[in-house]
Design a protein around this motif. Sequence first.
Motif, PDB file in Angstrom:
ATOM      1  N   MET A  93       0.834  -1.162   0.000  1.00 45.11           N
ATOM      2  CA  MET A  93       0.000   0.000   0.000  1.00 45.11           C
ATOM      3  C   MET A  93       0.886   1.234   0.000  1.00 45.11           C
ATOM      4  O   MET A  93       1.914   1.264   0.664  1.00 45.11           O
ATOM      5  CB  MET A  93      -0.879  -0.029   1.243  1.00 45.11           C
ATOM      6  N   ASP A  94       0.495   2.245  -0.731  1.00 43.91           N
ATOM      7  CA  ASP A  94       1.255   3.484  -0.816  1.00 43.91           C
ATOM      8  C   ASP A  94       0.801   4.466   0.269  1.00 43.91           C
ATOM      9  O   ASP A  94      -0.389   4.621   0.515  1.00 43.91           O
ATOM     10  CB  ASP A  94       1.064   4.143  -2.186  1.00 43.91           C
ATOM     11  N   ILE A  95       1.779   5.107   0.893  1.00 42.04           N
ATOM     12  CA  ILE A  95       1.530   6.083   1.946  1.00 42.04           C
ATOM     13  C   ILE A  95       2.213   7.389   1.553  1.00 42.04           C
ATOM     14  O   ILE A  95       3.331   7.377   1.052  1.00 42.04           O
ATOM     15  CB  ILE A  95       2.125   5.622   3.300  1.00 42.04           C
ATOM     16  N   GLU A  96       1.536   8.498   1.784  1.00 43.24           N
ATOM     17  CA  GLU A  96       2.129   9.817   1.585  1.00 43.24           C
ATOM     18  C   GLU A  96       1.901  10.635   2.847  1.00 43.24           C
ATOM     19  O   GLU A  96       0.764  10.777   3.302  1.00 43.24           O
ATOM     20  CB  GLU A  96       1.497  10.530   0.391  1.00 43.24           C
ATOM     21  N   LEU A  97       2.988  11.115   3.430  1.00 40.39           N
ATOM     22  CA  LEU A  97       2.908  11.945   4.631  1.00 40.39           C
ATOM     23  C   LEU A  97       3.385  13.349   4.283  1.00 40.39           C
ATOM     24  O   LEU A  97       4.509  13.534   3.823  1.00 40.39           O
ATOM     25  CB  LEU A  97       3.787  11.374   5.747  1.00 40.39           C
ATOM     26  N   GLY A  98       2.530  14.323   4.507  1.00 42.55           N
ATOM     27  CA  GLY A  98       2.915  15.710   4.302  1.00 42.55           C
ATOM     28  C   GLY A  98       3.432  16.281   5.611  1.00 42.55           C
ATOM     29  O   GLY A  98       2.789  16.148   6.653  1.00 42.55           O
ATOM     30  N   ILE A  99       4.600  16.886   5.553  1.00 38.79           N
ATOM     31  CA  ILE A  99       5.239  17.427   6.745  1.00 38.79           C
ATOM     32  C   ILE A  99       5.155  18.950   6.686  1.00 38.79           C
ATOM     33  O   ILE A  99       5.436  19.550   5.649  1.00 38.79           O
ATOM     34  CB  ILE A  99       6.718  16.996   6.828  1.00 38.79           C
ATOM     35  N   GLN A 100       4.789  19.572   7.792  1.00 40.70           N
ATOM     36  CA  GLN A 100       4.687  21.023   7.852  1.00 40.70           C
ATOM     37  C   GLN A 100       6.038  21.669   7.553  1.00 40.70           C
ATOM     38  O   GLN A 100       7.072  21.196   8.026  1.00 40.70           O
ATOM     39  CB  GLN A 100       4.196  21.471   9.225  1.00 40.70           C
ATOM     40  N   ASN A 101       6.016  22.741   6.768  1.00 38.69           N
ATOM     41  CA  ASN A 101       7.201  23.523   6.410  1.00 38.69           C
ATOM     42  C   ASN A 101       8.230  22.738   5.594  1.00 38.69           C
ATOM     43  O   ASN A 101       9.403  23.103   5.578  1.00 38.69           O
ATOM     44  CB  ASN A 101       7.873  24.122   7.650  1.00 38.69           C
ATOM     45  N   VAL A 102       7.813  21.658   4.949  1.00 43.06           N
ATOM     46  CA  VAL A 102       8.672  20.884   4.063  1.00 43.06           C
ATOM     47  C   VAL A 102       7.958  20.793   2.715  1.00 43.06           C
ATOM     48  O   VAL A 102       6.786  20.412   2.650  1.00 43.06           O
ATOM     49  CB  VAL A 102       8.945  19.462   4.620  1.00 43.06           C
ATOM     50  N   ALA A 103       8.664  21.151   1.649  1.00 43.47           N
ATOM     51  CA  ALA A 103       8.036  21.226   0.329  1.00 43.47           C
ATOM     52  C   ALA A 103       7.623  19.859  -0.225  1.00 43.47           C
ATOM     53  O   ALA A 103       6.594  19.747  -0.877  1.00 43.47           O
ATOM     54  CB  ALA A 103       8.978  21.909  -0.652  1.00 43.47           C
ATOM     55  N   ARG A 104       8.407  18.833   0.024  1.00 47.91           N
ATOM     56  CA  ARG A 104       8.121  17.518  -0.544  1.00 47.91           C
ATOM     57  C   ARG A 104       7.521  16.581   0.494  1.00 47.91           C
ATOM     58  O   ARG A 104       7.999  16.513   1.625  1.00 47.91           O
ATOM     59  CB  ARG A 104       9.395  16.883  -1.072  1.00 47.91           C
TER      60      ARG A 104
ATOM     61  N   LYS B 271       3.498  16.099  15.773  1.00 46.10           N
ATOM     62  CA  LYS B 271       3.146  17.517  15.744  1.00 46.10           C
ATOM     63  C   LYS B 271       3.566  18.191  14.444  1.00 46.10           C
ATOM     64  O   LYS B 271       3.096  19.263  14.124  1.00 46.10           O
ATOM     65  CB  LYS B 271       3.747  18.249  16.942  1.00 46.10           C
ATOM     66  N   ALA B 272       4.449  17.552  13.647  1.00 45.02           N
ATOM     67  CA  ALA B 272       4.892  18.103  12.368  1.00 45.02           C
ATOM     68  C   ALA B 272       4.057  17.589  11.192  1.00 45.02           C
ATOM     69  O   ALA B 272       4.228  18.051  10.076  1.00 45.02           O
ATOM     70  CB  ALA B 272       6.360  17.767  12.131  1.00 45.02           C
ATOM     71  N   LEU B 273       3.139  16.651  11.444  1.00 46.91           N
ATOM     72  CA  LEU B 273       2.344  16.067  10.370  1.00 46.91           C
ATOM     73  C   LEU B 273       1.326  17.072   9.854  1.00 46.91           C
ATOM     74  O   LEU B 273       0.567  17.652  10.624  1.00 46.91           O
ATOM     75  CB  LEU B 273       1.628  14.808  10.864  1.00 46.91           C
ATOM     76  N   GLY B 274       1.331  17.277   8.540  1.00 43.99           N
ATOM     77  CA  GLY B 274       0.348  18.153   7.911  1.00 43.99           C
ATOM     78  C   GLY B 274      -0.848  17.360   7.409  1.00 43.99           C
ATOM     79  O   GLY B 274      -1.991  17.743   7.588  1.00 43.99           O
ATOM     80  N   TYR B 275      -0.573  16.217   6.761  1.00 41.79           N
ATOM     81  CA  TYR B 275      -1.626  15.342   6.255  1.00 41.79           C
ATOM     82  C   TYR B 275      -1.061  13.954   6.013  1.00 41.79           C
ATOM     83  O   TYR B 275       0.150  13.769   5.961  1.00 41.79           O
ATOM     84  CB  TYR B 275      -2.244  15.895   4.963  1.00 41.79           C
ATOM     85  N   ALA B 276      -1.948  12.991   5.859  1.00 45.02           N
ATOM     86  CA  ALA B 276      -1.551  11.622   5.517  1.00 45.02           C
ATOM     87  C   ALA B 276      -2.527  11.085   4.486  1.00 45.02           C
ATOM     88  O   ALA B 276      -3.738  11.207   4.650  1.00 45.02           O
ATOM     89  CB  ALA B 276      -1.555  10.732   6.752  1.00 45.02           C
TER      90      ALA B 276
END
Length: 71
Positions: A1-12, A54-59
Motif C-alpha cells: 500500500m502506498d503512503i504519503e505523509l505531508g510534513i509542515q514547512n517541508v516542500a516535498r 506535531k509536524a504532520l500536515g496530512y496523511a
Amino acid sequence: MDIELGIQNVARPVNFSTDESADNVSQAIAQAVADNTTIDLTDDKGRRIIVPAKALGYAIIGSETKHAVGF
C-alpha cells in the motif's frame, strides 16, 4: 500500500510503500497524533520512517490493491 505523509514547512511529502493494512497505518497515525508522540512506520523494504506527530500536515493512505505492470 502506498503512503504519503505531508510534513509542515517541508516542500516535498514523504512517500513510501508498506505491507501493513490501511487500518493498522491509520490507527498508528491517529494514536501518535492523539498522544503527541512520533509516528513510527516500516516500509516494505524494512526501513523505518519516524515523523514527529506535531509536524504532520496530512496523511494519504492508498489502496491495498496491487496494480498490474505491463504494456
